[in-house]
Write an enzyme that holds these catalytic residues in place. Sequence first.
Site, PDB file in Angstrom:
ATOM      1  N   SER A  66     -13.499  -8.722  -4.934  1.00 48.38           N
ATOM      2  CA  SER A  66     -14.147  -7.475  -3.478  1.00 48.38           C
ATOM      3  C   SER A  66     -14.988  -7.036  -4.214  1.00 48.38           C
ATOM      4  O   SER A  66     -14.571  -6.760  -5.469  1.00 48.38           O
ATOM      5  CB  SER A  66     -12.372  -6.850  -3.289  1.00 48.38           C
ATOM      6  OG  SER A  66     -12.736  -5.474  -2.810  1.00 48.38           O
ATOM      7  N   TYR A 110      -5.787  -1.987  -6.480  1.00 42.49           N
ATOM      8  CA  TYR A 110      -6.614  -3.314  -6.329  1.00 42.49           C
ATOM      9  C   TYR A 110      -7.749  -3.621  -6.834  1.00 42.49           C
ATOM     10  O   TYR A 110      -7.797  -4.976  -6.677  1.00 42.49           O
ATOM     11  CB  TYR A 110      -6.635  -3.289  -4.809  1.00 42.49           C
ATOM     12  CG  TYR A 110      -7.310  -3.722  -3.494  1.00 42.49           C
ATOM     13  CD1 TYR A 110      -6.733  -4.886  -3.298  1.00 42.49           C
ATOM     14  CD2 TYR A 110      -8.701  -3.444  -3.187  1.00 42.49           C
ATOM     15  CE1 TYR A 110      -7.941  -6.192  -2.702  1.00 42.49           C
ATOM     16  CE2 TYR A 110      -9.253  -4.133  -2.460  1.00 42.49           C
ATOM     17  CZ  TYR A 110      -9.219  -5.903  -2.739  1.00 42.49           C
ATOM     18  OH  TYR A 110     -10.123  -7.071  -1.468  1.00 42.49           O
ATOM     19  N   LYS A 130      -4.303  -6.305  11.103  1.00 41.35           N
ATOM     20  CA  LYS A 130      -4.304  -5.272   9.923  1.00 41.35           C
ATOM     21  C   LYS A 130      -3.893  -3.832   9.341  1.00 41.35           C
ATOM     22  O   LYS A 130      -3.427  -3.152   8.116  1.00 41.35           O
ATOM     23  CB  LYS A 130      -5.749  -5.869   8.826  1.00 41.35           C
ATOM     24  CG  LYS A 130      -5.909  -7.320   8.744  1.00 41.35           C
ATOM     25  CD  LYS A 130      -7.259  -7.121   8.689  1.00 41.35           C
ATOM     26  CE  LYS A 130      -8.308  -6.152   7.398  1.00 41.35           C
ATOM     27  NZ  LYS A 130      -7.063  -7.067   5.680  1.00 41.35           N
TER      28      LYS A 130
END
Length: 332
Positions: A117, A140, A179
């Site tokens: 990411s 995250y 999502k």
Amino acid sequence: MYTIVTGAAGFIGANLVKALNERGVSKIIAVDNLTQAEKFRNLVDCEIADYIDKQDFIARIQSGCFDGEVEAVFHEGACSDTMESDGRYMMENNYRYSTILLDWCLDQDVQFLYASSAATYGASSVFKEERQNEAPLNVYGYSKFLFDQIVRQRLAKAPSSQVVGFRYFNVYGPREQHKGRMASVAFHNFKQYRAEGKVKLFEGSHGYDNGGQMRDFVYVGDVAKVNLFFLEHPEKSGIFNLGSGRAQSFNEVATAAVNGCRRINGEAPLALAQLQEAGLIEYQAFPEALKGKYQAYTQADLGHLRAAGYTAPMASVEEGVARYIDWLHAHA
């Protein structure tokens, strides 16, 4: 031989399953967690050989169930909620699970292609795949960052099998409707315009004007193409940025989304200033919860990806969002 896709009912995973099907690959084991049952819709038009729950799957590979039967693993399964505050869950789900799967693939000489990411870069202004540019702002991002470090350690030992990480920037496109708040800006713009006749963006922050914060928005179709390029080139390993290579503003996304809706309605496109003047784009206060945890500018340096031989152009916001709005309209 099987191809395994984890997170297969999720956004990028489902697009990969569909792209594999379009290449004639259907011997696919789909791995996911369907506690959020509505995700099954992402796989309805896909062909797979089996579905396995993510916890059952990791237990089965550890018991030797798939030894010698797998060609490649696309590991897209993760908690991608940047607002998640449960660090224990995040590290177990994103980091530990990934490490177990990586080591199994190395032991089995299975191609391993996984989702990293752009969150690994945090507030950095340099988006190049080097350790000194990486400082995640949330747990995250840290879970993805730490796994990348493990991959670098494994790659330094020169494994014979392929390991490829993709640092996804702001991905948008079909099959993300499940999502919720983590769906793309383009998706939220479409839904909001349909419901309220206008789009709301954040007011200016980090030195940017209203709606002027800039991100690298990348169309999911391009993400799938890059993944499949590396599948076809098992000799190529490494960690690669996967974005469009250009920073564009949230205003540009909203303009493309609203004009896409207007085109469907038979209305002429409007420039940003006209949309603002007509009240079709409005601005709201920057959320307190995001202060200190927000990337106001991202732009993928694609030098490493291009050097690896991927030369196809990436869709701009104007191109990709227009395509996506048509898909959302057709599936509304």
